[in-house]
Structures are given as C-alpha cells and as structure tokens.
Design an enzyme around this catalytic site. Structure first.
Site, mmCIF file in Angstrom:
data_model
loop_
_atom_site.group_PDB
_atom_site.id
_atom_site.type_symbol
_atom_site.label_atom_id
_atom_site.label_comp_id
_atom_site.label_asym_id
_atom_site.label_seq_id
_atom_site.Cartn_x
_atom_site.Cartn_y
_atom_site.Cartn_z
ATOM 1 C CB CYS A 230 -1.011 -0.024 1.142
ATOM 2 S SG CYS A 230 -2.406 1.121 0.857
ATOM 3 C CG HIS B 63 -4.304 -2.734 2.957
ATOM 4 N ND1 HIS B 63 -3.170 -2.726 3.743
ATOM 5 C CD2 HIS B 63 -4.583 -1.441 2.681
ATOM 6 C CE1 HIS B 63 -2.785 -1.484 3.947
ATOM 7 N NE2 HIS B 63 -3.615 -0.677 3.306
ATOM 8 C CD GLU C 70 -2.193 -6.087 4.587
ATOM 9 O OE1 GLU C 70 -2.188 -4.912 4.989
ATOM 10 O OE2 GLU C 70 -2.085 -6.399 3.374
#
Length: 312
Positions: free
Chosen positions: A142, A235, A237
C-alpha cells in the site's frame, strides 16, 4: 509453515486457535535447517493487528521462518502498548549490520502527506537504501509500495477525489510470472487508500512490469523486471472485518465516508461481509516466499551482493 515467533506475542494464541503451525525457539533450534530470515517493518498504527495478519499469511508453506519485527525510531507508536514494542520490536539501528532473506514494509495512514513531510521519511529512505545490500527481496504494501516506487524510480502518487475503499476485481495480466502462478484470471483484493500511482508512470521507467490491475481500483501488483522488488497497492492481508472497522471509525470521526465498494452484501452496512480474497492473499505471499526468497537467496547470507541497477 512453521514460523518461529515468541510464545508471548499476541499472534501466538491466535495462530494456535486457527490451527496454524507456529514454533518457539526450543523447537526451532532442534531442526537442522537454515530458516528464512524475514524482517517486517510495521508502519501501521494498529501494530498487533497487522503483525498477526501478516504472520497468518506467512504460515502457509513448509518453510521455516525466523521473523524480526522492526519499528522506526523517528516515530513513536501511539496506538500500541510501549511494553509490546519494547518486547518484540527492534529499530533499524539494532539490525543494520544484519542480512535478511526478505523484507516486508507495510502501509501507513500518511498518504495525504507528501513523502518528504512524513516524520520518518529519511529513516525509511535509509532502510530502503540498506535493503539493496542487506536484503534479497523486498515486498512493499500500500503506502509503502507508493513510497518504494517513488524512492527507487521517481514514480509520483496522485490524490484521489475520494477514498478508494472496498473489495475490487482484478485481472491477472501476467499469468506466466511466478508471483501470479495459480492465480485465477480475475480475483478479488481489498484497497483502502487516498492516493494512487498510475500505469503510464510505472511503465515509463522501463524497469517495472504490472502484474495485476483493476478497472475500478487501478494498478495492484508491480514487479521490478529483475524480480527482487515487489509492490502491492492493496491490502491482501486484511481480515474480513478490517474494512468495516475502518468505515465505522471514519463515520465516528464525522468524515461521511462512502460505504466500501463490493464489501457488504448489496452494499448494505447492516449485513455481514464475506471474505472473497483470502485464498489469493495466501497464494500471493507463499509465491513470493517460494519463488523469490527461498529458491534464490544464497544459503550464506553474507554472500548477498548489491542489487545494483535493479533499482536505478
């Protein structure tokens, strides 16, 4: 993956409940292999949440990992207990004489600032310079991906008219690239950012290739052509509820945010979101670890050489 973390780290209990294989120091030293040495520079304010999310994604291959959590010394975390930072994190000064197989640099909520206005920008530049000689492969996430592209190649970022928040469909543009191996032709991934980088600036460097992009969210995954630097604009994750928590936080601050796109069923915030990106998130991290860290890093890390024109 038997990832080695301290038993006192909050992520330990969470991983155990999720039946994810983690090990402590005693078991790790009994295995006659060299673990991959990974450093994670965690720039997110919710450090415990972020470290847990990344550990989860690093725990999906048979490789053993030795993890070092890093923090900046030029910025003090306001949202994580000091005792946690003292116990589990190291500064750049404490590790700058060491070498690592891989480095992950997370996002940070500073997109609306010019890079040079970020209070730890110079320290981050020092770390990115150091990584050229002390790290084999670096994975930027990011804001860090935008920062890395700017530092290494001069690629600018642009402010968006409104926050890019939601779960977006992406096209696999280079299915033959090892990082994209096993990816569907289209796949989902979350984004949460106020700025963007543009394809034309990335391709103009002549040293980068775009591996995945979204018609709505733009560029998603970028690789250096020499395949040691990787930039992920979203993102992957994120947990299932992360975008919802951010939306509620922004609502509480009176920011009148848009409902995250394609996140809640029917874009209705009263409904429970479904995670439609988990499998590809695991695949992204395991492909990076396997093809660009494990299979290429010298067994003796002291033999790491300067990346040279990889980033010039």
């Amino acid at each position: 993956m038997p990832i080695k973390i301290p038993q006192e780290l909050p992520a330990w209990e969470i991983m155990q409940k999720e039946n994810i294989f983690v090990m402590d120091e005693l078991r790790a030293v009994s295995q006659d292999i060299r673990p991959l040495r990974l450093a994670i520079l965690n720039l997110m304010p919710t450090k415990i949440t972020t470290e847990t999310q990344i550990i989860r994604l690093l725990s999906n291959t048979p490789l053993q990992i030795e993890m070092t959590l890093l923090m900046t010394s030029s910025h003090k975390s306001q949202n994580t207990p000091e005792e946690h930072m003292i116990s589990f994190y190291r500064t750049f000064e404490q590790v700058k004489d060491q070498k690592f197989d891989g480095l992950i640099i997370t996002g940070a909520p500073v997109e609306n600032l010019d890079f040079e206005q970020v209070d730890y920008w110079q320290e981050l530049c020092d770390i990115m310079l150091w990584s050229k000689t002390n790290v084999f492969s670096t994975f930027y996430i990011c804001w860090a991906a935008q920062a890395g592209l700017y530092y290494h190649y001069g690629v600018p970022k642009y402010k968006l008219d409104e926050k890019m928040s939601g779960v977006f469909a992406h096209r696999n543009l280079m299915p033959s690239h090892p990082l994209m191996r096993g990816f569907d032709e289209t796949f989902n991934a979350p984004h949460s950012r106020h700025t963007e980088v543009r394809a034309e600036d990335i391709l103009a460097t002549g040293k980068l290739e775009i591996l995945a992009a979204s018609d709505e969210a733009g560029v998603y995954i970028v690789s250096s052509k020499k395949r040691r630097l990787f930039y992920v604009m979203g993102h992957s994750e994120y947990d299932t509820e992360t975008l919802g928590k951010e939306y509620e936080r922004d609502m509480g601050r009176g920011m009148d945010p848009h409902v995250p796109s394609h996140y809640y069923p029917g874009d209705d915030p009263t409904k429970t979101p479904l995670n439609t990106w988990r499998a590809h998130a695991h695949l992204l991290f395991s492909n990076w670890l396997n093809y660009f860290v494990y299979q290429n890093t010298p067994y003796d890390l002291n033999k790491l050489k300067d990346m040279g024109d990889v980033t010039l």
